[in-house]
Design a protein around this motif. Structure first.
Motif, short mmCIF file in Angstrom:
data_model
loop_
_atom_site.label_atom_id
_atom_site.label_comp_id
_atom_site.label_asym_id
_atom_site.label_seq_id
_atom_site.Cartn_x
_atom_site.Cartn_y
_atom_site.Cartn_z
N ASP A 165 22.32 -52.68 -17.26
CA ASP A 165 23.68 -52.15 -17.23
C ASP A 165 24.62 -53.30 -17.58
O ASP A 165 24.24 -54.47 -17.53
CB ASP A 165 24.01 -51.60 -15.84
CG ASP A 165 25.19 -50.62 -15.85
OD1 ASP A 165 25.86 -50.47 -16.90
OD2 ASP A 165 25.46 -50.02 -14.79
N ASP A 197 29.76 -54.31 -9.25
CA ASP A 197 30.09 -53.75 -7.94
C ASP A 197 29.27 -52.50 -7.60
O ASP A 197 29.17 -52.14 -6.43
CB ASP A 197 31.59 -53.45 -7.84
CG ASP A 197 32.08 -52.50 -8.92
OD1 ASP A 197 31.54 -52.53 -10.05
OD2 ASP A 197 33.01 -51.74 -8.64
N ARG A 198 28.66 -51.87 -8.56
CA ARG A 198 27.80 -50.70 -8.29
C ARG A 198 26.47 -51.12 -7.67
O ARG A 198 25.82 -50.31 -7.03
CB ARG A 198 27.51 -49.93 -9.58
CG ARG A 198 28.70 -49.24 -10.16
CD ARG A 198 28.30 -48.41 -11.37
NE ARG A 198 29.48 -47.91 -12.04
CZ ARG A 198 29.46 -47.36 -13.24
NH1 ARG A 198 28.32 -47.24 -13.91
NH2 ARG A 198 30.58 -46.92 -13.78
N TYR A 199 26.06 -52.35 -7.90
CA TYR A 199 24.74 -52.82 -7.49
C TYR A 199 24.77 -53.91 -6.42
O TYR A 199 23.85 -54.01 -5.63
CB TYR A 199 23.99 -53.36 -8.71
CG TYR A 199 23.88 -52.36 -9.83
CD1 TYR A 199 22.84 -51.44 -9.86
CD2 TYR A 199 24.83 -52.32 -10.85
CE1 TYR A 199 22.74 -50.51 -10.89
CE2 TYR A 199 24.73 -51.39 -11.89
CZ TYR A 199 23.69 -50.49 -11.89
OH TYR A 199 23.60 -49.57 -12.90
N LYS A 227 26.32 -55.48 -3.20
CA LYS A 227 27.14 -55.10 -2.04
C LYS A 227 27.27 -56.24 -1.04
O LYS A 227 27.64 -56.02 0.10
CB LYS A 227 26.52 -53.88 -1.35
CG LYS A 227 26.30 -52.69 -2.26
CD LYS A 227 27.60 -52.14 -2.78
CE LYS A 227 27.36 -50.90 -3.64
NZ LYS A 227 28.53 -50.47 -4.34
N ASN A 231 29.78 -53.61 -14.30
CA ASN A 231 29.43 -52.70 -13.21
C ASN A 231 28.75 -53.41 -12.04
O ASN A 231 28.03 -52.79 -11.25
CB ASN A 231 28.54 -51.57 -13.74
CG ASN A 231 29.27 -50.73 -14.76
OD1 ASN A 231 30.45 -50.41 -14.58
ND2 ASN A 231 28.60 -50.40 -15.85
#
Length: 190
Positions: free
Chosen positions: A82, A88-90, A92, A86
């Motif tokens: 990806d 912040d999608r993965y 945390k 992105n």
């Protein structure tokens, strides 16, 4: 025999990373490319650390996975196909270090490059999840048209970062031909 210190931008970036990354750290390789930095980071974080590796190209994921298997480091790395925008999608959790090697995949399609908009988004998100005293290292290849645009946009963005929150430094070769890559390092102060 004396050691050269200022040979290539990637060598300087590695020295910065070596100074900062230690056993147990959580780091991001925002552009895994052929996997050299990913393997390097996986060795530095040790068995208790973690590396998140991002790339949009299947070939980059395959090349990196092969290097990790060969080095028996796969358990330390999470490979993500990806865009780095992105993150912040993965991711945390707070991060100790993020490295970007911007441009195109060496040995790959030179038309597929990192883009200024996605890189700035990734940079902003990286600053948000960076721990206090964490560092971001950008190796910027600007010998191609998109690279020149990306370099200018990144430099403008980092110039405007609040100096109380971030320390920004630029390493640039000034006596070399053919637009050698430059490095920007950002340390989070607060």
């Amino acid at each position: 025999m004396s050691r050269k210190y200022f040979t290539k931008a990637t060598d300087i970036a590695k020295r910065i990373v070596e100074e900062r990354v230690k056993e147990g750290d959580i780091v991001i390789d925002a552009t895994i490319g052929n996997g050299y930095d990913t393997v390097f980071l996986a060795k530095l974080v040790g068995k208790t650390g973690k590396v998140y590796g991002f790339d949009i190209q299947s070939k980059a994921i395959e090349n990196t996975k092969a290097k990790l298997i060969e080095s028996t480091l796969t358990e330390r790395v999470i490979l993500i196909k990806d865009s780095h925008e992105n993150i912040d999608r993965y991711v945390k959790e707070k991060i100790d270090l993020v490295i970007f090697n911007l441009g195109y995949l060496p040995g790959g399609d030179h038309e597929i490059t990192t883009k200024p908009n996605s890189t700035i988004k990734a940079l902003k998100k990286s600053l948000d999840i960076l721990k206090e005293n964490g560092i971001i290292v950008l190796v910027i290849y600007h010998g191609h048209e998109m690279g020149k645009i990306e370099k200018n946009i990144i430099e403008q963005y980092v110039r405007e970062l609040n100096q109380k929150k971030y320390t920004v430094i630029k390493f640039e070769f000034i006596n070399q031909i053919n637009n050698p890559p430059l490095i920007i390092a950002i340390e989070k102060n607060l």
